[in-house]
Write an enzyme that holds these catalytic residues in place. Structure first.
Site, PDB file in Angstrom:
ATOM      1  N   ASP A  25       0.574  -1.472   0.101  1.00  0.00           N
ATOM      2  CA  ASP A  25      -0.151  -0.230  -0.223  1.00  0.00           C
ATOM      3  C   ASP A  25       0.626   1.525  -0.109  1.00  0.00           C
ATOM      4  O   ASP A  25       1.504   1.165   0.788  1.00  0.00           O
ATOM      5  CB  ASP A  25      -0.709   0.013   1.125  1.00  0.00           C
ATOM      6  CG  ASP A  25      -2.062   1.316   1.128  1.00  0.00           C
ATOM      7  OD1 ASP A  25      -2.507   1.256   0.006  1.00  0.00           O
ATOM      8  OD2 ASP A  25      -1.121   2.367   2.505  1.00  0.00           O
ATOM      9  N   GLU A  84      -1.484  -1.429  -5.632  1.00  0.00           N
ATOM     10  CA  GLU A  84      -2.275  -1.076  -6.320  1.00  0.00           C
ATOM     11  C   GLU A  84      -2.437  -0.351  -7.679  1.00  0.00           C
ATOM     12  O   GLU A  84      -1.049   0.433  -7.568  1.00  0.00           O
ATOM     13  CB  GLU A  84      -3.272   0.277  -5.070  1.00  0.00           C
ATOM     14  CG  GLU A  84      -2.196   1.083  -4.634  1.00  0.00           C
ATOM     15  CD  GLU A  84      -2.860   1.879  -3.817  1.00  0.00           C
ATOM     16  OE1 GLU A  84      -3.695   2.089  -3.559  1.00  0.00           O
ATOM     17  OE2 GLU A  84      -1.473   2.449  -2.859  1.00  0.00           O
ATOM     18  N   ASP A  93      -3.043   1.000   7.374  1.00  0.00           N
ATOM     19  CA  ASP A  93      -2.415   0.603   6.054  1.00  0.00           C
ATOM     20  C   ASP A  93      -1.794  -0.631   5.522  1.00  0.00           C
ATOM     21  O   ASP A  93      -1.658  -1.422   4.975  1.00  0.00           O
ATOM     22  CB  ASP A  93      -1.209   0.961   5.144  1.00  0.00           C
ATOM     23  CG  ASP A  93      -1.264   3.203   5.454  1.00  0.00           C
ATOM     24  OD1 ASP A  93      -2.216   3.184   5.116  1.00  0.00           O
ATOM     25  OD2 ASP A  93      -0.551   3.757   6.084  1.00  0.00           O
TER      26      ASP A  93
END
Ligand SMILES: [Zn+2]
Length: 414
Positions: A184, A268, A366
């Site tokens: 992340d 991501e 996170d």
């Protein structure tokens, strides 16, 4: 074989700087002259002159213009090769149609390097770069050079000189790794791993940033075209280069670490909005966008941090490719809202740093997101491996994070 470039700062003496600059000026002159000859031949007679035609003239040039004897012959040949390349690209553009621009003459600010293609260069044990016709220059070798040096380029950036070695490295495939990681990317921590580890932004980012801001302001106060303005502009360019170097070092170091450790790295996918200077747009469980607190975070959220994310992913990707590792990108939607243990949606404000769920999950926000990213990546990989199997968690779709709880749970314990 993989190609690798090493760039080192040079510390030439005043006299050597003159010699480097002199060489640069004369190679630029040769470049423009070679360009002119080709342009004239093409325009007046429709003839295209080849690299060999021009290289064969070098002895004549040296006879008439003796100063060219003070430049290593391969350096001169390399200049002609550059012209050749520019023309080949021009003809390729012609073939494709359209109205391509003719190769251009190089102005003083647009010609900043010359290359020793094979010979004429050596490195001594006491950290000096010996250049044929120029001398031995002090060099700061902050990294070990691996592989064999193919070319050596001398490059000027502002007032600083650098040497770039292009090397070919024999590829040693890394040992197979079945360990996977989800990552992340964020503002508070540069990156949070699904293992719970974090990668922090180095302190000098902030320091460099403050300096850039200060210089930017100072520049805007100076009179346009004044001596002082030029001076500050120079300082600003230097500060930009320094920050860029530090950023590259940081990103290279950590991408290398990840690729060496993990067989599968899941990121991501960055949205264009994420890449810009704004914080990520946020969504609630219905997919509606929430106020993202951009104003409150603008102090933290600077271009330096943002630019790092995309670059970091690119570094990981290319390093992974040459090491036989896999990098996947998944849809970031919901990854911070869904519980990585049970799959339930746990709405959070941006300021909420902790993920706490009825199922008993208690972890950093996170870290939770990184686990979700990892789980999504695993299900993508599963689908890639067995394309006939009914996809159980289509990740590229927007609602993906809500399904496939099994794999998510597995992911969190691995
Ligand atoms: Zn839960």
């Amino acid at each position: 074989m993989s190609k690798h470039a090493y760039k080192f700062r040079l510390y030439p003496t005043r006299k050597q700087i003159q010699a480097l600059q002199w060489t640069l000026d004369h190679t630029r002159e040769l470049y423009n002259a070679a360009l002119q000859e080709r342009r004239d031949a093409y325009r007046m007679a429709g003839i295209s002159i080849t690299y060999y035609d021009q290289a064969n003239q070098l002895p004549h040039i040296k006879a008439i213009r003796e100063e060219y004897q003070d430049i290593h012959s391969q350096v001169l040949q390399d200049v002609l090769r550059k012209v050749d390349k520019a023309f080949k690209a021009f003809f390729a553009r012609c073939k494709r149609g359209g109205t391509p621009g003719f190769p251009r003459y190089k102005g003083k600010g647009h010609f900043d390097s010359f290359t020793y293609p094979q010979t004429g260069v050596s490195l001594t044990h006491d950290h000096r770069l010996c250049l044929s016709k120029i001398g031995s220059i002090k060099v700061k070798l902050h990294r070990q050079i691996k592989g064999s040096i193919k070319t050596c380029t001398l490059k000027r950036e502002g007032d600083a000189w650098f040497v770039v070695f292009a090397c070919e490295v024999e590829l040693k495939p890394l040992e197979k790794s079945h360990v996977a990681v989800g990552i992340d990317l964020g503002l508070l921590h540069f990156a949070t791993l699904s293992t719970g580890e974090t990668i922090e932004n180095p302190r000098y980012y902030r320091k460099g940033e403050m300096k850039l801001e200060r210089l930017q302001q100072a520049l805007s106060r100076k009179k346009k075209g004044s001596h002082r303005q030029r001076k500050v502009a120079k300082q600003l360019a230097q500060a930009h280069r320094r920050v860029a170097h530090q950023r590259h070092d940081f990103l290279h170091k950590h991408s290398r670490k990840l690729v060496n450790t993990y067989g599968l790295i899941v990121f991501e996918a960055l949205q264009p909005a994420n890449m810009s200077k704004r914080p990520k747009p946020r969504q609630d469980e219905n997919g509606t966008y929430l106020p993202n607190g951009a104003a409150g975070k603008s102090g933290l959220n600077k271009s330096i941090v943002d630019a790092g994310w995309g670059l970091f992913q690119r570094f990981c990707l290319y390093k992974a490719e040459s090491a036989g590792r896999v990098v996947l990108f998944v849809d970031p939607k919901y990854t911070s809202q869904v519980c990585s243990w049970c799959g339930q949606v746990r709405k959070k404000e941006l300021a909420e740093r902790w993920h706490s769920c009825e199922c008993g999950a208690e972890l950093d926000r996170d870290h939770n997101a990184a686990l979700n990213i990892l789980a999504l990546g695993r299900s993508v990989q599963g689908n890639l491996r067995s394309p006939r199997r009914k996809p159980s968690g289509v990740v590229t779709k927007s609602n993906s994070a809500c399904c496939d709880q099994d794999s998510r749970q597995n992911g969190s314990h691995q």
